[in-house]
Design a protein around this motif. Structure first.
Motif, PDB file in Angstrom:
ATOM      1  N   GLY A   1       8.389  25.498  71.246  1.00  0.00           N
ATOM      2  CA  GLY A   1       8.241  24.196  71.810  1.00  0.00           C
ATOM      3  C   GLY A   1       6.889  24.345  72.619  1.00  0.00           C
ATOM      4  O   GLY A   1       6.156  23.301  72.841  1.00  0.00           O
TER       5      GLY A   1
ATOM      6  N   ARG B   1      15.929  28.306  66.796  1.00  0.00           N
ATOM      7  CA  ARG B   1      15.757  29.732  66.653  1.00  0.00           C
ATOM      8  C   ARG B   1      17.320  30.049  66.875  1.00  0.00           C
ATOM      9  O   ARG B   1      17.868  29.645  67.641  1.00  0.00           O
ATOM     10  CB  ARG B   1      14.986  30.113  67.996  1.00  0.00           C
TER      11      ARG B   1
ATOM     12  N   LYS C   1      20.300  29.863  72.745  1.00  0.00           N
ATOM     13  CA  LYS C   1      20.611  28.726  71.695  1.00  0.00           C
ATOM     14  C   LYS C   1      22.097  28.604  71.683  1.00  0.00           C
ATOM     15  O   LYS C   1      22.724  27.534  70.872  1.00  0.00           O
ATOM     16  CB  LYS C   1      19.937  28.624  70.494  1.00  0.00           C
TER      17      LYS C   1
HETATM   18  P1  ADP Z   1      12.401  26.731  71.666  1.00  0.00           P
HETATM   19  O1  ADP Z   1      11.041  26.471  72.052  1.00  0.00           O
HETATM   20  O2  ADP Z   1      13.220  27.282  72.777  1.00  0.00           O
HETATM   21  O3  ADP Z   1      12.437  27.327  70.420  1.00  0.00           O
HETATM   22  P2  ADP Z   1      12.640  23.743  71.354  1.00  0.00           P
HETATM   23  O4  ADP Z   1      13.518  22.884  71.268  1.00  0.00           O
HETATM   24  O5  ADP Z   1      11.827  23.407  72.773  1.00  0.00           O
HETATM   25  O6  ADP Z   1      13.037  25.340  71.479  1.00  0.00           O
HETATM   26  O7  ADP Z   1      11.378  23.587  70.254  1.00  0.00           O
HETATM   27  C1  ADP Z   1      11.700  24.287  69.111  1.00  0.00           C
HETATM   28  C2  ADP Z   1      10.838  23.702  68.038  1.00  0.00           C
HETATM   29  O8  ADP Z   1      10.768  24.461  66.958  1.00  0.00           O
HETATM   30  C3  ADP Z   1      11.359  22.406  67.418  1.00  0.00           C
HETATM   31  O9  ADP Z   1      10.002  21.899  67.065  1.00  0.00           O
HETATM   32  C4  ADP Z   1      11.980  22.504  66.349  1.00  0.00           C
HETATM   33  O10 ADP Z   1      11.874  21.579  65.181  1.00  0.00           O
HETATM   34  C5  ADP Z   1      11.183  23.896  65.620  1.00  0.00           C
HETATM   35  N1  ADP Z   1      11.905  24.824  65.024  1.00  0.00           N
HETATM   36  C6  ADP Z   1      12.863  25.690  65.396  1.00  0.00           C
HETATM   37  N2  ADP Z   1      13.487  26.428  64.404  1.00  0.00           N
HETATM   38  C7  ADP Z   1      12.832  25.987  63.205  1.00  0.00           C
HETATM   39  C8  ADP Z   1      12.831  26.521  61.875  1.00  0.00           C
HETATM   40  N3  ADP Z   1      13.623  27.424  61.584  1.00  0.00           N
HETATM   41  N4  ADP Z   1      12.008  25.913  61.121  1.00  0.00           N
HETATM   42  C9  ADP Z   1      11.110  24.917  61.468  1.00  0.00           C
HETATM   43  N5  ADP Z   1      10.942  24.486  62.737  1.00  0.00           N
HETATM   44  C10 ADP Z   1      11.849  24.860  63.735  1.00  0.00           C
END
Ligand code: ADP
Length: 702
Positions: free
Chosen positions: A178, A518, A523
């Motif tokens: 994020g 993730r 999570k």
């Molecule tokens: P963090 O930064 O803690 O991982 P957030 O919810 O703030 O969690 O942001 C996660 C971002 O990464 C979001 O835009 C989400 O759609 C993206 N994301 C997480 N896992 C994947 C994945 N496996 N493939 C594509 N996008 C992902």
């Protein structure tokens, strides 16, 4: 009075100006600043106070302005514009006083440097209006004087602040989580509202260079770095344009090849890599030919070394007026170096003070007990073996600190989520604010998203159903109980939209519940696994898109994918896939986010924008953005999901079951009320960008 004489090849415009009782009364020189056809071909016409009869009259001014007819669009149509300006002799004293006052007003930031230089020029030209304005307010306080003088150059729109983000990620070119989205979308929102916003990133080899436009080698800087004070690292600074934003890339040429590792993080020398990045960013800014930026906005521990370096070293190298804002995206990552490394970073001269500030909390305690004395002339041996905390240093040195939601800003003050830094945060609580992240509404728009097979809006939602059908087809999941065929893909079969007769789930089939995340302890792994099993048992379909940095977790989820996938109602995709994530957000009916802690969270905001109802644990930003449809005290129109508080499996399962029941038993309400309601809520950057701007402004006033 203006009189026009029509003639060929020019029109002659005679001007007569009476200064008595007007703002230029007493002027010793008067000009008419003239133009025609909407201020084209302007000229300063010096007026004379000697009349045609040769008699001079200090209150009556004459002059002529010639317009060649060839310059006019229509030769028989002339339209002129004019303003008068004048100067006066004998006002040298006021001019000197004004020049000195201008210096003071610019120094105290009540006037911008641009306003200051325009007013200086007007004073130098003995501009009567400016001198008279100054005479009438000069005895008032600085604020009143600057307000009145700024009015003399109101055409000069004061530029917004110059903010430079120093960050290790930026979407879409260097994204892990994020943080990347926040840096890009906050900078874009501020750019649109008039701030000069720039970003400094490491020049990783794994950047998506296809998205960087006009990439060019800009300059080289020698960055002091290494065990002895004279060593430097030749560093190339590249510039490029990413999504309309100016970005500078730091490329060190050293044996360690800091950013040529094929990945962003996860190297044993990460603390050194990013401390170098922080130092190089400052060295570049200090050597730039422009004014120093008003603000450095640093993000997370990777840019945290900017804190001590700016305040202890670079303040004296031209960045004395630059203020520092730190945003903590996740307290779980803090970054550690050894005390001896301060010398390497170029902080040897101030090492004992810096070490004292950055000492890891538990060691602080230990050192206090042992009553260690600090050598004021430099770092004593006491600290060379100590562990120093980079994030702690940035917290202490920053002028303002933000974290990414109001609830998380409260949570980090406690022992559970403060992750060892709660005491230092409590000490600096006056600087701390929680500002919710926004969502980039251009990237995340179900009506224009290029990754989607069909588009939709809150008003016209049939495209969402088509997205669901398409995703089921893509992943081999049955849609409304029917496994679709290639014919369905062409719109010829049953699976492309029509509900199955007599389905207990009614139109639109069974709910599709998604996880996009993730796969880490943060999570809520155990709640995800039990939730997925419970959802499938309750008759729902599930899809997971996850990436597991830990190989053990990866293997566990591969097993789960085989187990749940074999039943035909679950698909678990274990990779990072941006485009697929968009299709999943659009296609799903619900999104499960059972995080143990969540500083802000973006996926629930994306889900809301795409009409996908979030089911979340009440923590951090999830608690600030998702309000339970049944038990939230918020007004009905703000309720937008299902929430639970506990960390135990039944708590999460109960919320999931409530959502599945609501979908089954209240389909009309779900489809025609809840989905459009959540899609219409505003989670864009508009409000949050404004809050950051207020924080920037308050920091520049320090
Ligand atoms: P963090 O930064 O803690 O991982 P957030 O919810 O703030 O969690 O942001 C996660 C971002 O990464 C979001 O835009 C989400 O759609 C993206 N994301 C997480 N896992 C994947 C994945 N496996 N493939 C594509 N996008 C992902």
């Amino acid at each position: 009075m203006v009189q026009v004489c029509i003639g060929q090849p020019t029109y002659t415009v005679r001007v007569l100006y009476r200064s008595r009782g007007g703002p230029l009364e007493g002027a010793t020189n008067v000009w008419a600043h003239m133009g025609h056809s909407g201020w084209r071909d302007t000229a300063d016409v010096a007026l004379s106070n000697v009349g045609p009869d040769g008699v001079s009259n200090p209150e009556v001014w004459h002059g002529t302005y010639e317009v060649p007819t060839g310059q006019l669009a229509a030769p028989n149509h002339l339209e002129t514009q004019l303003v008068f300006k004048g100067t006066v002799g004998g006002h040298e004293r006021w001019i000197s006083s004004l020049l000195l006052r201008l210096e003071a007003l610019v120094a105290s930031r009540l006037l911008t440097p641009e306003q200051g230089s325009v007013l200086r020029m007007l004073a130098w030209q003995h501009d009567l209006g400016t001198i008279k304005t100054y005479q009438s307010v000069r005895h008032m306080d600085d604020k009143a004087v600057s307000g009145a003088l700024a009015g003399r150059c109101s055409w000069l729109r004061p530029p917004g602040l110059n903010v430079v983000h120093v960050a290790s990620e930026m979407a879409p070119i260097a994204k892990v989580g994020g943080l990347a989205d926040v840096v890009a979308s906050l900078a874009k929102a501020h750019q649109a509202s008039g701030l000069l916003t720039e970003v400094i990133l490491p020049k990783y080899d794994c950047i998506q260079y296809g998205e960087v436009h006009e990439l060019r080698h800009m300059c080289e800087v020698e960055v002091p770095w290494g065990p002895d004070a004279n060593r430097t690292v030749r560093t190339v600074v590249w510039s490029g344009c990413v999504d309309g934003l100016p970005v500078y890339f730091i490329e060190p040429h050293c044996n360690e090849k800091y950013f040529w590792r094929g990945k962003f993080y996860g190297e044993s020398d990460d603390a050194a890599r990013f401390s170098f990045f922080s130092r190089a960013a400052l060295e570049f800014l200090a050597r730039r030919q422009h004014e120093a930026p008003d603000l450095l906005h640093i993000h997370d521990w990777q840019a945290a070394a900017v804190g001590p370096l700016l305040k202890e070293t670079y303040k004296a190298s031209g960045l004395s007026r630059t203020r520092l804002v730190l945003t903590i995206h996740n307290m779980a990552f803090q970054g550690h170096i050894s005390g001896a490394f301060l010398q390497h970073m170029g902080l040897a001269g101030r090492a004992s003070q810096v070490a004292e500030v950055m000492l890891h909390e538990s060691q602080h305690h230990h050192h206090n007990q042992a009553s260690v004395t600090i050598n004021p002339n430099g770092m004593g041996n006491n600290f060379s073996n100590a562990t120093l905390n980079l994030l702690k240093g940035a917290i202490s040195y920053a002028d303002r600190i933000t974290t990414v939601s109001p609830t998380y800003a409260r949570e980090v003050l406690g022992p559970q989520l403060g992750m060892g830094l709660q005491a230092v945060l409590q000490r600096h609580q006056g600087k701390l604010a929680g500002v919710l992240n926004g969502l980039d509404y251009e990237t995340w728009n179900p009506n224009t998203d290029p990754c989607l097979p069909a588009h939709y809006t809150a008003e016209e939602r049939s495209g969402k159903r088509a997205c669901k059908a398409a995703l089921c087809r893509e992943l081999g999941l049955p849609f409304d109980g029917v496994l679709q065929t290639a014919a369905d893909a062409n719109g010829n079969g049953n699976g492309n939209g029509a509900p199955v007769e007599g389905s207990p789930w009614g139109p639109n089939g069974r709910p599709l519940i998604a996880i996009v995340s993730r796969l880490t302890e943060q999570k809520g792994l155990h709640l995800m696994i039990s939730g997925l099993r419970a959802a499938v048992a309750a008759g729902a379909q599930v899809v997971v898109l996850g990436s597991a940095p830990d190989p053990k977790v990866q293997r566990e989820w591969e097993g789960l994918a085989r187990e749940l996938g074999s039943g035909g109602d679950a698909r678990i995709v274990l990779r990072h896939d941006e485009a697929l994530s968009h299709r999943i957000f659009a296609a799903s009916d619900m999104l499960l986010v059972p995080s143990m802690f969540e500083p802000c969270g973006l996926t629930q905001l994306i889900a809301l924008r795409y009409g996908t109802v979030p089911i979340v644990r009440e923590t951090g930003g999830l608690a600030d953005t998702v309000r339970d449809v049944a038990h939230s005290p918020a007004p009905e129109h703000e309720r937008n999901g299902f929430t639970f508080a506990g960390t135990d499996e039944p708590a999460a399962q109960k919320a999931l079951q409530r959502a599945i029941d609501a979908y089954r038993n209240g389909r009309d309400w779900w489809e025609s009320e809840l989905v459009p309601r959540i899609m219409r809520q505003d989670w864009s950057w508009t409000q949050s960008a404004q809050k950051y701007q207020e924080i920037y402004t308050s920091a520049t006033r320090l």
